[in-house]
Design a protein around this motif. Structure first.
Motif, PDB file in Angstrom:
ATOM      1  N   ALA A  15      60.773  23.762  69.569  1.00  0.00           N
ATOM      2  CA  ALA A  15      59.842  22.643  69.545  1.00  0.00           C
ATOM      3  C   ALA A  15      58.561  22.953  70.323  1.00  0.00           C
ATOM      4  N   ASP A  16      58.611  23.947  71.191  1.00  0.00           N
ATOM      5  CA  ASP A  16      57.433  24.326  71.980  1.00  0.00           C
ATOM      6  C   ASP A  16      56.442  25.180  71.188  1.00  0.00           C
ATOM      7  N   PHE A  17      56.849  25.667  70.011  1.00  0.00           N
ATOM      8  CA  PHE A  17      56.025  26.595  69.239  1.00  0.00           C
ATOM      9  C   PHE A  17      55.544  25.921  67.956  1.00  0.00           C
ATOM     10  N   PRO A  18      54.361  25.316  67.981  1.00  0.00           N
ATOM     11  CA  PRO A  18      53.905  24.550  66.809  1.00  0.00           C
ATOM     12  C   PRO A  18      53.767  25.388  65.542  1.00  0.00           C
ATOM     13  N   ILE A  19      53.449  26.656  65.672  1.00  0.00           N
ATOM     14  CA  ILE A  19      53.243  27.486  64.481  1.00  0.00           C
ATOM     15  C   ILE A  19      54.530  27.644  63.677  1.00  0.00           C
ATOM     16  N   LEU A  20      55.672  27.488  64.305  1.00  0.00           N
ATOM     17  CA  LEU A  20      56.940  27.649  63.593  1.00  0.00           C
ATOM     18  C   LEU A  20      57.204  26.521  62.600  1.00  0.00           C
ATOM     19  N   LYS A  21      56.385  25.473  62.667  1.00  0.00           N
ATOM     20  CA  LYS A  21      56.490  24.382  61.688  1.00  0.00           C
ATOM     21  C   LYS A  21      55.607  24.627  60.461  1.00  0.00           C
ATOM     22  N   GLY A  26      54.237  27.838  50.493  1.00  0.00           N
ATOM     23  CA  GLY A  26      55.081  26.688  50.216  1.00  0.00           C
ATOM     24  C   GLY A  26      56.461  26.753  50.825  1.00  0.00           C
ATOM     25  N   LYS A  27      56.742  27.811  51.577  1.00  0.00           N
ATOM     26  CA  LYS A  27      58.058  27.991  52.202  1.00  0.00           C
ATOM     27  C   LYS A  27      57.917  27.874  53.728  1.00  0.00           C
ATOM     28  N   PRO A  28      58.972  27.421  54.398  1.00  0.00           N
ATOM     29  CA  PRO A  28      58.920  27.399  55.879  1.00  0.00           C
ATOM     30  C   PRO A  28      58.708  28.813  56.427  1.00  0.00           C
ATOM     31  N   LEU A  29      57.817  28.929  57.381  1.00  0.00           N
ATOM     32  CA  LEU A  29      57.544  30.233  57.982  1.00  0.00           C
ATOM     33  C   LEU A  29      58.780  30.785  58.681  1.00  0.00           C
ATOM     34  N   ASP A 362      56.694  38.132  51.944  1.00  0.00           N
ATOM     35  CA  ASP A 362      55.721  37.109  52.300  1.00  0.00           C
ATOM     36  C   ASP A 362      55.741  35.951  51.310  1.00  0.00           C
ATOM     37  N   GLU A 363      56.068  36.242  50.051  1.00  0.00           N
ATOM     38  CA  GLU A 363      56.176  35.182  49.051  1.00  0.00           C
ATOM     39  C   GLU A 363      57.290  34.203  49.400  1.00  0.00           C
ATOM     40  N   TYR A 364      58.259  34.640  50.154  1.00  0.00           N
ATOM     41  CA  TYR A 364      59.358  33.781  50.598  1.00  0.00           C
ATOM     42  C   TYR A 364      59.043  33.111  51.939  1.00  0.00           C
ATOM     43  N   GLY A 365      57.865  33.363  52.479  1.00  0.00           N
ATOM     44  CA  GLY A 365      57.504  32.828  53.783  1.00  0.00           C
ATOM     45  C   GLY A 365      57.990  33.663  54.946  1.00  0.00           C
ATOM     46  N   VAL A 366      58.482  34.876  54.648  1.00  0.00           N
ATOM     47  CA  VAL A 366      59.045  35.751  55.677  1.00  0.00           C
ATOM     48  C   VAL A 366      57.996  36.774  56.127  1.00  0.00           C
ATOM     49  N   ALA A 367      57.693  36.795  57.410  1.00  0.00           N
ATOM     50  CA  ALA A 367      56.687  37.707  57.957  1.00  0.00           C
ATOM     51  C   ALA A 367      57.378  38.856  58.675  1.00  0.00           C
ATOM     52  N   ILE A 368      57.255  40.063  58.112  1.00  0.00           N
ATOM     53  CA  ILE A 368      57.714  41.270  58.796  1.00  0.00           C
ATOM     54  C   ILE A 368      56.554  42.256  58.842  1.00  0.00           C
ATOM     55  N   ARG A 369      56.720  43.352  59.535  1.00  0.00           N
ATOM     56  CA  ARG A 369      55.697  44.386  59.670  1.00  0.00           C
ATOM     57  C   ARG A 369      56.063  45.563  58.788  1.00  0.00           C
ATOM     58  N   SER A 370      55.068  46.267  58.272  1.00  0.00           N
ATOM     59  CA  SER A 370      55.320  47.486  57.501  1.00  0.00           C
ATOM     60  C   SER A 370      54.273  48.526  57.844  1.00  0.00           C
TER      61      SER A 370
END
Length: 420
Positions: A15-21, A26-29, A362-370
């Motif tokens: 709840a302390d991390f607003p960006i996680l909302k 169109g998918k939850p981050l 990223d299309e699924y809202g999943v952020a990883i590094r490459s």
């Protein structure tokens, strides 16, 4: 009557991390790029905003109220950082823009002035570029010789080879505490002890350890340690160098200008006391204050608790990735409790390029590094062009790992239709 589910630590923390909302496509981050940079809690964001809204002023030497308040907050943050890593004195903490600048400070102030032709610098094949390139500069200027430690069969730091490389010619050892690609936790306390037996100094890159586990510079007995604020819930543009006080005292200033002086004459200058002689110019005041807020935040949660929870996540991540036959994870495996490595997994998936994996996830809202994660020598050593990397933090959940693994499976299935 239905009993309300008791909130866990991670539920409260999220709840302390607003960006996680936020939503992505169109998918939850699902943010799994924490080794590149962490997200920021409201407590840190608000501390930065409060500085600019309520007491924005330059620090030191100001006689008015705002300057005094800013100075107290700025220097108070230094005290928090010193306590966080168990420095013996606040004078041992130097603010820098980031860990890269901190390493360059040691390279230009200490190494350029102390190394001679034939002196040896040892680092490892797994180092971040920021802990390799400055030593190239030093070697070119001084004639020092660069040597590197390779990997064991488990893809960890080869301590036996390190012992063989050490000699009375070794003047500096500069190694990472936790690899940002392999996830291995290097035996830095033993490395420091062995190097000191040969009279060498030791610098530790702690960017991937300070945010995730307790770090004690006195127990480690390193000569210098560097970290970046943006990886530990603080803003970008702020980091710090820890250095033993007696060594920092002997090092000349890195940059010249305001703040770092005692007196300036037309033909010479005298320099300020530690740590100010290394902090030329107007500093990143708000960012330093926010770094102090980040340290307070992590301390309140407890670094032991953070490490234990991230170990649980690591065990689950490896368990689920292990169910995908195409996945090859680099670095050592965790034990059943997730201990023995960092909470990240750098991996390949057969013929699929890491950048394609990252783009599709990223299309699924999943952020990883490459990519090569600023470890090109390591990727050449492993004979791979790039890896995909999922990296966790204490605000991530098992449910997010499930989303990531499901999306990864679907992505691999999609590409399998083209690659055969």
């Amino acid at each position: 009557m239905t009993l309300a589910k008791e909130k866990t630590v991670v539920d409260i923390v999220r709840a302390d991390f607003p960006i996680l909302k936020e939503k992505v496509n169109g998918k939850p981050l699902v943010y799994l790029d924490n080794a590149a940079t962490s997200q920021k809690p409201l407590q840190v964001i608000n501390s930065l905003q409060d500085y600019y809204q309520e007491y924005n002023s330059n620090v030191h030497r100001g006689a008015h109220c705002l300057s005094g308040k800013a100075t107290d907050a700025y220097e108070g943050a230094r005290d928090r950082v010193a306590k966080f890593v168990n420095a013996s004195s606040r004078q041992e903490i130097v603010y820098t823009r980031n860990a890269t600048e901190a390493i360059n400070l040691v390279a230009y102030s200490w190494a350029m002035n102390n190394l001679q032709p034939g002196d040896e610098i040892i680092f490892s094949v797994m180092e971040h570029h920021s802990n390799i390139v400055p030593w190239h500069f030093v070697a070119q200027k001084t004639g020092a010789v660069l040597k590197h430690v390779e990997l064991t069969s488990e893809e960890t730091f080869d301590l036996d080879q390190f012992k063989q490389l050490l000699s009375d010619k070794t003047k500096l050892v500069s190694v990472v505490h936790v690899s940002n690609t392999l996830g291995c936790i290097n035996p830095v306390k033993e490395i420091c002890h062995l190097a000191h037996q040969q009279g060498a100094k030791v610098l530790i890159d702690a960017c991937q350890s300070v945010p995730h586990m307790p770090v004690d510079v006195q127990d480690m007995d390193c000569d210098w340690l560097v970290a970046s604020g943006h990886k530990m819930c603080a803003p970008s543009g702020i980091g710090f160098l820890y250095g033993k006080q007696e060594i920092l005292q002997e090092m000349p200033p890195f940059l010249g200008g305001g703040e770092m002086i005692a007196d300036v004459y037309l033909d010479h200058s005298t320099y300020g006391e530690l740590p100010h002689k290394f902090e030329a110019g107007t500093p990143a005041i708000g960012e330093a204050i926010a770094l102090g807020a980040a340290v307070d935040y992590l301390t309140t949660i407890g670094m032991d608790k953070i490490h234990a929870y991230e170990a649980e996540l690591t065990a689950y991540l490896f368990q689920e990735l292990g169910k995908i036959p195409q996945i090859r994870i680099y670095g050592p495996k965790p034990d059943a409790n997730g201990e023995g490595r960092a909470a990240l997994a750098a991996f390949t998936a057969g013929q699929i390029h890491a950048n394609d994996l990252s783009t599709f996830l990223d299309e699924y809202g999943v952020a990883i590094r490459s990519g090569h994660h600023c470890t090109q020598p390591l990727h050449r050593h492993l004979d791979i062009p790039a890896t995909a990397r999922a990296s966790l933090s204490f605000y991530n959940t098992r449910e997010e790992i499930d989303v990531f693994v499901k999306a990864l499976k679907e992505t691999i299935e999609f590409f399998s239709g083209f690659l055969g």
